[in-house]
Each structure stands twice: as structure tokens, then as C-alpha cells.
Design an enzyme around this catalytic site. Sequence first.
Site, PDB file in Angstrom:
ATOM      1  N   GLY A  44       0.629  -1.265   0.460  1.00 26.31           N
ATOM      2  CA  GLY A  44      -0.193   0.003   0.154  1.00 26.31           C
ATOM      3  C   GLY A  44       0.939   1.331  -0.078  1.00 26.31           C
ATOM      4  CG  HIS A  45       4.199   1.197   0.104  1.00 22.79           C
ATOM      5  ND1 HIS A  45       4.350   0.148   1.216  1.00 22.79           N
ATOM      6  CD2 HIS A  45       5.739   0.837  -0.338  1.00 22.79           C
ATOM      7  CE1 HIS A  45       4.879  -0.619   0.502  1.00 22.79           C
ATOM      8  NE2 HIS A  45       6.369  -0.490   0.027  1.00 22.79           N
ATOM      9  NE  ARG A  46       3.718   7.895  -5.229  1.00 24.54           N
ATOM     10  CZ  ARG A  46       4.675   8.530  -5.420  1.00 24.54           C
ATOM     11  NH1 ARG A  46       5.256   8.264  -5.982  1.00 24.54           N
ATOM     12  NH2 ARG A  46       3.505   9.754  -5.832  1.00 24.54           N
ATOM     13  CG  HIS A  91       3.726  -2.220  -4.559  1.00 26.10           C
ATOM     14  ND1 HIS A  91       4.540  -0.950  -4.587  1.00 26.10           N
ATOM     15  CD2 HIS A  91       4.562  -2.790  -3.239  1.00 26.10           C
ATOM     16  CE1 HIS A  91       5.058  -0.892  -3.363  1.00 26.10           C
ATOM     17  NE2 HIS A  91       5.761  -2.147  -2.923  1.00 26.10           N
ATOM     18  CB  ILE A 116       4.479   7.818  -1.506  1.00 29.81           C
ATOM     19  CG1 ILE A 116       5.702   8.794  -1.980  1.00 29.81           C
ATOM     20  CG2 ILE A 116       3.546   8.901  -2.091  1.00 29.81           C
ATOM     21  CD1 ILE A 116       6.432   9.142  -2.709  1.00 29.81           C
TER      22      ILE A 116
END
Length: 126
Positions: A44-46, A91, A116
Site C-alpha cells: 500500500g505504498h510506493r 503497489h 509514499i
Amino acid sequence: MAYFIDLKTITDNRGSLTVVEKVLPFSIKRVYYIYGVGKEARAGHRHKETIQATICVHGSCMVYNNNGKEKTEYTLDNPSQCLILEPEDWHIMHSFSEDAVLLVISSNEYDPADYIYEEYKDEPEA
């Protein structure tokens, strides 16, 4: 955008040996693996800088990917395939099989400032 790399695999009557050597677009700084996930989703981030290589070495899982331009769903179910996630690839790893083991190879050590968490916003329709 995320993309697959086929890893060199040697198979004979003793089994298979898969090699991650001279194929990653970065030097390895961190390796970890995810297992025993159950029904939960991970990530749940990049990232701002980090590139990751993901290999489901056992079982299977799905990776939802959004690079701000395109949304794609990848199936990881082959230990001789490696999914490269670029820094811009927001993702989520999900739908882990009960026996899944997901290996992640990273270009950077863990740094909370590199994450992020907000997914890209969809552009409003004109």
C-alpha cells in the site's frame, strides 16, 4: 512501470536451481520475505527512490500496481519469474495462497522517509 524478468533456472533429476545474478537493475541493499499472510494485504505504498524485485518462491500472490498512468494486476506464481517494481509503482500485494512465501530484494535499506502511502488520484473526466 513494473515488469517481469525471467530468472535463469537449471532443472535436472535433482530438482531446480534458480539464480538471481547480474539481472537486477540495481545493487542489493536489503532482502526480506513475507509469509503467513492469510487474508490480509501488504504494502500500500510506493517509494521515492527504492526499486524492488519480488519473487514468489512458494505458493502464489497477486500484485496490484498503479504507476500514475496505468493500473495493472500481476500474478506471482512462478519462482523463476521476478517482478521489478520501480519507485513510482504504488503497489499492494494480496490474495496470498496459504503457503505463499514472497521474497523481496531491495535497492535500498529501510528508510521511512522513502515511502509514499497515498495512491495516485484518478484524473477527473473532462
